[in-house]
Motif scaffolding. Structure first.
Motif, PDB file in Angstrom:
ATOM      1  N   PRO A 179      17.251   6.620   6.792  1.00  0.00           N
ATOM      2  CA  PRO A 179      15.905   7.135   7.104  1.00  0.00           C
ATOM      3  C   PRO A 179      15.715   7.259   8.615  1.00  0.00           C
ATOM      4  CG  PRO A 179      15.789   4.821   6.502  1.00  0.00           C
ATOM      5  CD  PRO A 179      17.214   5.242   6.273  1.00  0.00           C
ATOM      6  N   LEU A 180      15.013   8.283   9.036  1.00  0.00           N
ATOM      7  CA  LEU A 180      14.860   8.531  10.464  1.00  0.00           C
ATOM      8  C   LEU A 180      14.069   7.438  11.177  1.00  0.00           C
ATOM      9  CD1 LEU A 180      14.242  12.398  10.542  1.00  0.00           C
ATOM     10  CD2 LEU A 180      16.377  11.136  10.890  1.00  0.00           C
ATOM     11  N   TYR A 181      13.267   6.696  10.416  1.00  0.00           N
ATOM     12  CA  TYR A 181      12.511   5.633  11.085  1.00  0.00           C
ATOM     13  C   TYR A 181      13.429   4.540  11.625  1.00  0.00           C
ATOM     14  CZ  TYR A 181      12.885   1.822   7.634  1.00  0.00           C
ATOM     15  OH  TYR A 181      13.343   0.810   6.846  1.00  0.00           O
ATOM     16  N   SER A 182      14.646   4.438  11.097  1.00  0.00           N
ATOM     17  CA  SER A 182      15.558   3.372  11.524  1.00  0.00           C
ATOM     18  C   SER A 182      15.873   3.460  13.012  1.00  0.00           C
ATOM     19  CB  SER A 182      16.853   3.415  10.709  1.00  0.00           C
ATOM     20  OG  SER A 182      17.565   4.615  10.951  1.00  0.00           O
ATOM     21  N   GLY A 183      15.916   4.675  13.555  1.00  0.00           N
ATOM     22  CA  GLY A 183      16.168   4.818  14.984  1.00  0.00           C
ATOM     23  C   GLY A 183      15.087   4.179  15.824  1.00  0.00           C
ATOM     24  N   ARG A 242       7.846   5.729   0.929  1.00  0.00           N
ATOM     25  CA  ARG A 242       7.596   4.626   1.858  1.00  0.00           C
ATOM     26  C   ARG A 242       8.285   4.853   3.197  1.00  0.00           C
ATOM     27  NH1 ARG A 242      10.327  -0.908   2.138  1.00  0.00           N
ATOM     28  NH2 ARG A 242       8.929  -2.123   3.435  1.00  0.00           N
ATOM     29  N   TYR A 243       9.553   5.244   3.185  1.00  0.00           N
ATOM     30  CA  TYR A 243      10.272   5.467   4.438  1.00  0.00           C
ATOM     31  C   TYR A 243       9.644   6.595   5.250  1.00  0.00           C
ATOM     32  CZ  TYR A 243      14.110   2.543   2.630  1.00  0.00           C
ATOM     33  OH  TYR A 243      14.878   1.513   2.153  1.00  0.00           O
ATOM     34  N   ASP A 244       9.144   7.624   4.559  1.00  0.00           N
ATOM     35  CA  ASP A 244       8.485   8.729   5.256  1.00  0.00           C
ATOM     36  C   ASP A 244       7.194   8.258   5.914  1.00  0.00           C
ATOM     37  OD1 ASP A 244      10.463  10.455   4.342  1.00  0.00           O
ATOM     38  OD2 ASP A 244       9.342  11.000   2.545  1.00  0.00           O
ATOM     39  N   LEU A 245       6.455   7.402   5.216  1.00  0.00           N
ATOM     40  CA  LEU A 245       5.205   6.871   5.769  1.00  0.00           C
ATOM     41  C   LEU A 245       5.481   6.031   7.006  1.00  0.00           C
ATOM     42  CD1 LEU A 245       2.171   6.427   5.632  1.00  0.00           C
ATOM     43  CD2 LEU A 245       2.559   4.586   3.964  1.00  0.00           C
ATOM     44  N   PRO A 258      17.987   1.469   0.280  1.00  0.00           N
ATOM     45  CA  PRO A 258      18.025   1.854  -1.134  1.00  0.00           C
ATOM     46  C   PRO A 258      16.964   2.850  -1.585  1.00  0.00           C
ATOM     47  CG  PRO A 258      17.101  -0.348  -0.868  1.00  0.00           C
ATOM     48  CD  PRO A 258      17.594   0.070   0.477  1.00  0.00           C
ATOM     49  N   GLU A 259      15.862   2.971  -0.859  1.00  0.00           N
ATOM     50  CA  GLU A 259      14.766   3.831  -1.325  1.00  0.00           C
ATOM     51  C   GLU A 259      15.002   5.292  -0.941  1.00  0.00           C
ATOM     52  OE1 GLU A 259      10.865   2.260  -0.394  1.00  0.00           O
ATOM     53  OE2 GLU A 259      11.689   0.233  -0.239  1.00  0.00           O
ATOM     54  N   GLU A 260      14.364   6.188  -1.712  1.00  0.00           N
ATOM     55  CA  GLU A 260      14.478   7.622  -1.454  1.00  0.00           C
ATOM     56  C   GLU A 260      13.401   8.065  -0.464  1.00  0.00           C
ATOM     57  OE1 GLU A 260      16.874   9.626  -2.463  1.00  0.00           O
ATOM     58  OE2 GLU A 260      17.828   7.905  -3.426  1.00  0.00           O
ATOM     59  N   ALA A 261      13.679   9.152   0.266  1.00  0.00           N
ATOM     60  CA  ALA A 261      12.715   9.691   1.225  1.00  0.00           C
ATOM     61  C   ALA A 261      13.140  11.081   1.651  1.00  0.00           C
ATOM     62  CB  ALA A 261      12.600   8.774   2.439  1.00  0.00           C
ATOM     63  N   VAL A 262      12.176  11.868   2.085  1.00  0.00           N
ATOM     64  CA  VAL A 262      12.462  13.203   2.609  1.00  0.00           C
ATOM     65  C   VAL A 262      13.135  13.085   3.969  1.00  0.00           C
ATOM     66  CG1 VAL A 262      11.444  15.383   3.401  1.00  0.00           C
ATOM     67  CG2 VAL A 262      10.566  14.261   1.340  1.00  0.00           C
ATOM     68  N   THR A 263      12.628  12.143   4.783  1.00  0.00           N
ATOM     69  CA  THR A 263      13.170  11.937   6.138  1.00  0.00           C
ATOM     70  C   THR A 263      14.364  10.983   6.090  1.00  0.00           C
ATOM     71  OG1 THR A 263      11.559  10.181   6.497  1.00  0.00           O
ATOM     72  CG2 THR A 263      10.968  12.388   7.267  1.00  0.00           C
ATOM     73  N   VAL A 279       0.852  -1.193   0.000  1.00  0.00           N
ATOM     74  CA  VAL A 279       0.000   0.000   0.000  1.00  0.00           C
ATOM     75  C   VAL A 279       0.885   1.239   0.000  1.00  0.00           C
ATOM     76  CG1 VAL A 279      -1.757   1.298   1.249  1.00  0.00           C
ATOM     77  CG2 VAL A 279      -1.832  -1.202   1.247  1.00  0.00           C
ATOM     78  N   SER A 280       0.590   2.175  -0.854  1.00  0.00           N
ATOM     79  CA  SER A 280       1.362   3.419  -0.921  1.00  0.00           C
ATOM     80  C   SER A 280       0.438   4.619  -0.837  1.00  0.00           C
ATOM     81  CB  SER A 280       2.180   3.480  -2.214  1.00  0.00           C
ATOM     82  OG  SER A 280       1.331   3.445  -3.345  1.00  0.00           O
ATOM     83  N   VAL A 281       0.980   5.721  -0.362  1.00  0.00           N
ATOM     84  CA  VAL A 281       0.243   6.985  -0.293  1.00  0.00           C
ATOM     85  C   VAL A 281       0.831   7.913  -1.349  1.00  0.00           C
ATOM     86  CG1 VAL A 281      -0.322   8.975   1.137  1.00  0.00           C
ATOM     87  CG2 VAL A 281      -0.197   6.692   2.168  1.00  0.00           C
ATOM     88  N   PRO A 282       0.030   8.377  -2.287  1.00  0.00           N
ATOM     89  CA  PRO A 282       0.553   9.241  -3.356  1.00  0.00           C
ATOM     90  C   PRO A 282       1.283  10.466  -2.806  1.00  0.00           C
ATOM     91  CG  PRO A 282      -1.696   8.569  -3.844  1.00  0.00           C
ATOM     92  CD  PRO A 282      -1.408   8.118  -2.443  1.00  0.00           C
ATOM     93  N   GLY A 283       2.475  10.693  -3.311  1.00  0.00           N
ATOM     94  CA  GLY A 283       3.252  11.855  -2.891  1.00  0.00           C
ATOM     95  C   GLY A 283       4.023  11.662  -1.598  1.00  0.00           C
ATOM     96  N   LEU A 284       3.927  10.466  -1.013  1.00  0.00           N
ATOM     97  CA  LEU A 284       4.618  10.206   0.253  1.00  0.00           C
ATOM     98  C   LEU A 284       5.489   8.971   0.089  1.00  0.00           C
ATOM     99  CD1 LEU A 284       4.830  11.191   3.215  1.00  0.00           C
ATOM    100  CD2 LEU A 284       3.037   9.543   3.789  1.00  0.00           C
TER     101      LEU A 284
END
Length: 252
Positions: free
Chosen positions: A101-105, A38-41, A90-95, A31-36
């Motif tokens: 990615p910041l979610y890794s923490g 995956r790592y940011d989600l 490997p994926e791109e993200a704003v965060t 499932v994806s959110v348009p404009g967002l």
């Protein structure tokens, strides 16, 4: 068997935050959110989960502070390890900062969340706890070895032997309903480290991150990583234990 069921149920409730991360990794695969990205989600889901746990009182403010400390500790390690090529996102993200990615923490924080929750739910207490200064030195040595082994001799096996020596007499007691059980603290370290390795295989399969040998396709995480997780579990537990010890000492 009834006691084992209740023990498993308390463990499951202690794993709420790790479960949220697992589900978010799996869900965002399909499932994806348009404009967002995956790592940011995933990052937003982790933030929302922490907020809900705090508001619902499933997590205390003190536990949230501990989790925040682990998020920073884990993020610093991630930045270094990704820079050294140990693994990649490997994926791109704003965060995403310097490839991390910041979610890794939050994945490191989820270990702390589990420990804090299990400590409270199972009423953990320790006997024959070694001097706090020795525990702090051991924790620092283990953590910094994750950085220094890229340049100097890897002393992880020396640190493991030292850990066994320091906690040779330390027992952890936990309560399931009205019955209290005990096990050597060193055995608890090994068991938690093994299950985190199992979880790591699931996370890499879901695309949480990739090791170099998984770039061309998913493969099982090397068994040697159990050793790394064992050391990280030791650091995590020792920090939580020290904070719990200091908190108890401050009470009148």
């Amino acid at each position: 068997m009834r006691q084992l069921f209740y023990f498993g149920w308390e463990q499951a409730k202690s794993c709420v935050f790790p479960l949220v991360i697992f589900l978010s990794l799996g869900l965002t695969q399909v499932v994806s959110v348009p404009g967002l990205a995956r790592y940011d989600l995933i990052f937003l889901i982790c933030i929302a989960a922490q907020a809900l746990m705090l508001v619902s009182r499933m997590e205390t403010m003190d536990e949230l502070k501990v989790i925040g400390v682990f998020h920073l500790i884990g993020l610093a390690l991630e930045l270094y390890k990704v820079h050294m090529g140990s693994w990649s996102y490997p994926e791109e993200a704003v965060t995403k900062v310097y490839g991390v990615p910041l979610y890794s923490g939050f994945m490191y924080a989820s270990v702390a969340s589990y420990m804090c929750q299990a400590w409270r739910r199972l009423n953990l207490h320790l006997t024959h706890w070694p001097p706090t200064w020795s525990v702090m030195l051991l924790s620092a040595a283990i953590y910094f070895n994750f950085y220094t082994h890229h340049f100097i001799y890897d002393v992880r096996w020396i640190l493991k032997i030292l850990t066994l020596f320091v906690f040779l007499r330390t027992m952890v007691f936990f309560t399931v309903r009205s019955s209290t059980y005990k096990m050597p603290l060193s055995l608890a370290f090994v068991l938690i480290g093994f299950f985190i390795w199992v979880a790591e295989n699931i996370v890499t399969f879901l695309g949480g991150w990739s090791y170099p040998h998984q770039q061309s396709g998913w493969d099982i995480v090397h068994l040697g990583k159990i050793s790394s997780w064992l050391l990280l579990v030791i650091v995590s537990f020792l920090i939580v234990a020290i904070l719990k010890h200091l908190k108890t000492a401050q009470r009148p």
